[in-house]
Scaffold this active site. Structure first.
Site, PDB file in Angstrom:
ATOM      1  N   SER A  24      -7.113  -1.798  -1.472  1.00 35.57           N
ATOM      2  CA  SER A  24      -8.070  -2.902  -1.479  1.00 35.57           C
ATOM      3  C   SER A  24      -8.964  -2.846  -0.247  1.00 35.57           C
ATOM      4  CB  SER A  24      -7.327  -4.240  -1.531  1.00 35.57           C
ATOM      5  OG  SER A  24      -6.614  -4.359  -2.730  1.00 35.57           O
TER       6      SER A  24
ATOM      7  N   HIS B  94      -3.315  -0.760  -8.603  1.00 36.69           N
ATOM      8  CA  HIS B  94      -2.466  -1.889  -8.980  1.00 36.69           C
ATOM      9  C   HIS B  94      -2.289  -1.936 -10.499  1.00 36.69           C
ATOM     10  CE1 HIS B  94      -4.122  -3.918  -5.153  1.00 36.69           C
ATOM     11  NE2 HIS B  94      -2.843  -3.683  -4.910  1.00 36.69           N
TER      12      HIS B  94
ATOM     13  N   LYS C  22      -2.934 -13.530   6.952  1.00 31.88           N
ATOM     14  CA  LYS C  22      -3.874 -12.547   6.436  1.00 31.88           C
ATOM     15  C   LYS C  22      -5.175 -13.234   6.029  1.00 31.88           C
ATOM     16  CE  LYS C  22      -2.674  -8.325   4.060  1.00 31.88           C
ATOM     17  NZ  LYS C  22      -2.003  -7.696   2.931  1.00 31.88           N
TER      18      LYS C  22
ATOM     19  N   ARG D 256       2.198   4.750  -2.866  1.00 33.57           N
ATOM     20  CA  ARG D 256       1.153   5.769  -2.893  1.00 33.57           C
ATOM     21  C   ARG D 256       1.571   6.994  -2.093  1.00 33.57           C
ATOM     22  NH1 ARG D 256      -3.248   1.624  -0.793  1.00 33.57           N
ATOM     23  NH2 ARG D 256      -1.444   1.384   0.527  1.00 33.57           N
TER      24      ARG D 256
END
Length: 159
Positions: free
Chosen positions: A128, A17, A41, A90
């Site tokens: 994460s 990030h 979430k 990514r």
């Protein structure tokens, strides 16, 4: 003045990030790094904890503003007067998801552009979720997250 918005859950912020934040902060006059609150979430860290970690990790970037929102990204961008949404990629899995999000955002407001930045090769595997998994098994994540984040992760998992 060109303003951009980089959104995420940032639970927690990783060096991947930060790679995107650093590079985007050089491209735009103001970069809003905004924690988006997703009620569907479950997060390890509270919004306040994530904002604190982001502030600490980005303090060297004077044009970065840390914020939080439960709006849609294009709604938030309009609220702060941003013209650009920054998204980090990514791998191809990210592209597939992010391209659909981009098309949805274009549908909602075609005046706000989406810019994709590929993360540096060293961070292509960092997420994460993986970071939390590694720490939960008592392994180091040095180099994957800022030191302030590693400390908070250790506190959460090891008391």
């Amino acid at each position: 003045m060109i303003k951009a918005v980089y959104t995420g859950t940032f639970d927690p912020v990783t060096n991947g990030h930060l790679d995107i934040i650093e590079r985007a902060s050089k491209m735009y006059d103001v970069l809003y790094v905004t924690i988006f609150i997703n009620p569907h979430k479950t997060c390890l860290f509270t919004v306040e904890e994530r904002m604190e970690m982001l502030r600490e990790a980005t303090k060297q970037f004077p044009n970065v503003v840390i914020d939080e929102s439960s709006s849609l990204a294009v709604e938030y961008a309009r609220e702060v007067g941003a013209q650009v949404l920054v998204r980090g990629l990514r791998a191809t899995e990210d592209y597939n998801y992010e391209s659909l999000m981009c098309f949805t955002n274009q549908y909602l407001d075609d005046g706000i552009e989406t810019v994709f930045l590929m993360t540096r090769l060293a961070y292509t595997f960092v997420s994460s979720s993986f970071v939390k998994e590694i720490v939960s098994h008592k392994h180091s994540v040095e180099g994957l997250v800022p030191a302030c984040v590693e400390k908070k992760l250790i506190e959460k998992y090891r008391g």
